[in-house]
Design an enzyme around this catalytic site. Structure first.
Site, PDB file in Angstrom:
ATOM      1  N   GLU A  75     -11.974 -46.301 -60.273  1.00  0.00           N
ATOM      2  CA  GLU A  75     -13.309 -46.477 -59.678  1.00  0.00           C
ATOM      3  C   GLU A  75     -14.363 -45.618 -60.360  1.00  0.00           C
ATOM      4  O   GLU A  75     -15.508 -46.030 -60.524  1.00  0.00           O
ATOM      5  CB  GLU A  75     -13.293 -46.164 -58.182  1.00  0.00           C
ATOM      6  CG  GLU A  75     -12.725 -47.269 -57.302  1.00  0.00           C
ATOM      7  CD  GLU A  75     -11.221 -47.227 -57.191  1.00  0.00           C
ATOM      8  OE1 GLU A  75     -10.591 -46.352 -57.831  1.00  0.00           O
ATOM      9  OE2 GLU A  75     -10.656 -48.070 -56.465  1.00  0.00           O
ATOM     10  N   HIS A 144      -8.220 -47.102 -44.667  1.00  0.00           N
ATOM     11  CA  HIS A 144      -8.696 -48.439 -45.055  1.00  0.00           C
ATOM     12  C   HIS A 144      -9.593 -49.051 -43.989  1.00  0.00           C
ATOM     13  O   HIS A 144      -9.799 -50.249 -43.969  1.00  0.00           O
ATOM     14  CB  HIS A 144      -7.515 -49.378 -45.311  1.00  0.00           C
ATOM     15  CG  HIS A 144      -6.717 -49.051 -46.535  1.00  0.00           C
ATOM     16  ND1 HIS A 144      -5.892 -47.964 -46.617  1.00  0.00           N
ATOM     17  CD2 HIS A 144      -6.631 -49.669 -47.744  1.00  0.00           C
ATOM     18  CE1 HIS A 144      -5.312 -47.920 -47.811  1.00  0.00           C
ATOM     19  NE2 HIS A 144      -5.745 -48.947 -48.517  1.00  0.00           N
TER      20      HIS A 144
END
Lengths: 343, 328
Positions: A75, A144
């Site tokens: 990322e 998450h």
């Protein structure tokens, strides 16, 4: 209004928005993990996933691997690369798979994307769109399920939108891609299969405009993302009791459409903010503070915030449901505001 | 191959350009240091004195439209990439005519028109940006390349490793120029890494890694020429390590107690400008007269930049609130 309204899912609406943006402008690219999926495997699997949630499915077929770019799990590098590409003539749409993953790449968002225009004295633009997902309810645990968009709202230089309906998702996506500032585009995972009317063709929704989803006179509910659906459910229940709730979908969190919120509160005198983000220093607090300081004399009751507790999202489905704000909580809160005398 | 060979043997004009640029950077930095110590400049400033051969050797292989991402020690890269000295100095002075209208300062100098995407206050943050600029060049089908300057400290950061891999995987025309000056702030690279040549790390990503003497501008220029050519024609990234040294502390004002006077003196003996100067004098490319001329020109250019900066107005308070967004 139309003879037969076409409906799409939230997922399909974003996909269509991306497709239109990419057709219109050859500098729009997608870059992130598994945007196609299957890269490096059997060529027949080139579009194996179409994004971790299937949102970008089919786009590689039309635009090819040059514009639908799968990356390693990096990322820092690929969101940074999206920022660098945006500085040099592209309009990348990148994908932070879950907002909880921001820890590994916040640097590129906070110090590069958000500050480049300012630190260059206006000479550098970063027209990047960072799609990301939020929301509890899938039973995937605390890493998450965050909804921490308030983190981005806090940072000058970023814009943040969180569409609730398929219609808004497509329109705001097109507006985000065309905007010359970095935009965080927040998708609640639980909305992907929801369906609603979406016109074909091009339209965009200006950033910074809330939507009054339901008119009412007794209490204003400002809600964000999936919580709008919960607020609407509560408003329907309240209607049966003779309480008329106005429901505002904030849609754009930065800039926030404070004027629409204030106008509603001046009419109703009561405000409940419903947000799935953590309560401390969140959007609910921000909206409460704005209204308290700018419409205090119109308020008949103290502003109420309905959020999860200051705790992480639990895994166990029963606990997870307890964690999330529901319509019952909102109804009880509104009932309290209607019956209690003003403090 | 002819073009690559030509790059390896810089002509007289290029050699003189390298000399004048190194002298200009040195002169600029010595003046910045002086103005900081006398209180005319404030903030965090990191001068490039000692490392000039790296910026000049590398930028000597770049076109105006090639991209560069820089570091906190970025003045040398900016000058070698052709930024306007006046506007650079005005930026250091926090004035409205500064490169960034006085809102960036030393660590955020940038100029897109010259491909300078910015000095950077975050160690290793320029590498992903350079990958993005290279990606942009690929997609627009230009043959531009991107150079990411970084220090030895950055080579221990995650963004370095992710960026090298991403550049390799996506075939990005990037040259990662690792200025190994031995120290990350006050910590020696001997302590912070277990490889002698940091360029060895390139092998882990399947890209070429090259180590050169960063005090020798011709060596840097030659290696950079090969790396830039690989990037431009083959979309192959390179990690180019240049072993160099900073004569002053990490920031202006850092006394540098972590290293000995002898060590600093040893590097000063290998000074990149003196080396090139002697060579050019011997070869007759520089005469005593032209040597003096270049130095006087540099002094005058820096004086002029300082005058410009000092005469430029302070930004009005409204400037501080502009450029947060294009519109909001």
């Amino acid at each position: 209004m139309t003879e037969k309204e076409r409906t799409l899912t939230y997922r399909q609406a974003i996909n269509e928005g991306l497709r239109l943006a990419m057709r219109e402008d050859p500098t729009v690219i997608l870059i992130g993990e598994d945007q196609a999926g299957g890269a490096g495997c059997d060529p027949g699997l080139r579009d194996a996933w179409g994004g971790p949630f299937g949102v970008t499915k089919g786009l590689i077929g039309e635009f090819g691997p040059e514009r639908v770019i799968d990356t390693p799990i990096s990322e820092m590098a690929f969101i940074g690369a999206a920022v660098g590409a945006a500085m040099t003539g592209l309009r990348p749409v990148t994908d932070l798979m879950y907002i909880s993953f921001v820890g590994v790449c916040l640097e590129q968002i906070l110090n590069q994307a958000a500050k480049a225009r300012y630190m260059s004295g206006g000479r550098v633009s970063v027209p990047v769109t960072i799609r990301t997902t939020t929301g509890a309810g899938m039973g995937v645990g605390a890493q998450h399920s965050d909804s921490i968009y308030s983190l981005f709202v806090h940072i000058p230089g970023l814009k943040v939108v969180a569409p609730t309906t398929p219609y808004d998702a497509k329109g705001l996506l097109l507006a985000a891609v065309r905007d010359d500032d970095p935009v965080i585009f927040v998708e609640n995972k639980m909305l992907y299969n929801t369906r609603g009317p979406v016109p074909e063709g091009d339209y965009s929704i200006p950033l910074g405009k809330a939507d009054v989803r339901r008119q009412g006179v007794d209490v204003t509910m400002v809600a964000i993302s999936r919580m709008v659906l919960v607020a609407l459910e509560a408003a329907s229940a309240l209607e049966k009791e003779g309480c008329s709730a106005e429901v505002i979908d904030a849609r754009s969190l930065s800039p926030l459409d404070t004027e629409t919120i204030l106008a509603s509160v001046k009419k109703t005198g009561r405000l409940i903010v419903v947000d799935e983000d953590y309560p401390q220093c969140g959007m609910a607090s921000e909206i409460a503070a704005e209204v308290s300081s700018r419409a205090f004399r119109y308020l008949k009751q103290p502003v109420q915030r309905i959020t999860p507790p200051h705790a992480h999202v639990p895994f166990s489905p029963v606990l997870e449901q307890c964690y999330l704000p529901d319509a019952r909580r909102i109804v009880e809160c509104a009932q309290g505001l209607m019956t209690k005398t003003a403090t | 191959m002819t073009s690559m060979q030509a790059q390896r043997r810089p002509d007289k004009e290029k050699l003189r350009w390298m000399y004048s640029q190194m002298v200009l950077i040195r002169t600029f930095e010595e003046r910045v240091q002086q103005d900081y110590m006398s209180g005319k400049l404030v903030g965090a400033i990191h001068v490039y004195v000692g490392e000039e051969a790296v910026a000049v050797g590398v930028c000597g292989q770049l076109r105006k439209d090639d991209y560069v991402t820089s570091t906190h020690r970025g003045h040398g890269h900016c000058i070698a990439k052709g930024l306007d000295l006046r506007r650079m100095m005005a930026e250091l002075y926090g004035k409205v005519d500064g490169q960034c209208r006085g809102k960036g300062g030393s660590m955020h100098l940038c100029d897109l028109e010259r491909g300078m995407l910015g000095a950077n206050g975050i160690v290793s943050a320029g590498l992903p940006l350079a990958c993005g600029a290279a990606l942009s060049a690929n997609l627009r089908h230009t043959d531009q390349v991107a150079v990411a300057f970084l220090g030895d400290g950055a080579s221990n950061a995650g963004a370095f490793h992710e960026s090298l891999n991403l550049a390799a995987v996506l075939k990005l025309p990037v040259v990662f120029v690792l200025e190994n000056n031995g120290y990350a702030d006050a910590t020696h690279i001997r302590y912070a890494a277990r490889v002698t040549n940091l360029a060895d790390r390139a092998a882990g990503y399947g890209i070429p890694g090259v180590t050169v003497d960063g005090m020798d501008v011709l060596a840097v220029h030659e290696a950079a020429g090969e790396a830039v050519a690989r990037a431009r024609s083959m979309r192959t990234p390179t990690l180019l390590e240049c072993k160099t040294y900073r004569y002053y502390g990490h920031y202006v004002g850092d006394a540098g107690q972590y290293r000995s006077k002898e060590e600093v003196e040893a590097y000063r003996q290998k000074d990149c400008i003196s080396q090139l100067e002697q060579r050019l004098l011997q070869e007759g490319i520089l005469s005593e007269g032209t040597r003096r001329e270049y130095r006087e020109q540099a002094t005058e250019a820096v004086e002029d930049a300082v005058r410009f900066a000092q005469n430029s107005p302070i930004p009005g308070p409204e400037v501080g609130l502009e450029d947060v967004y294009v519109r909001y």
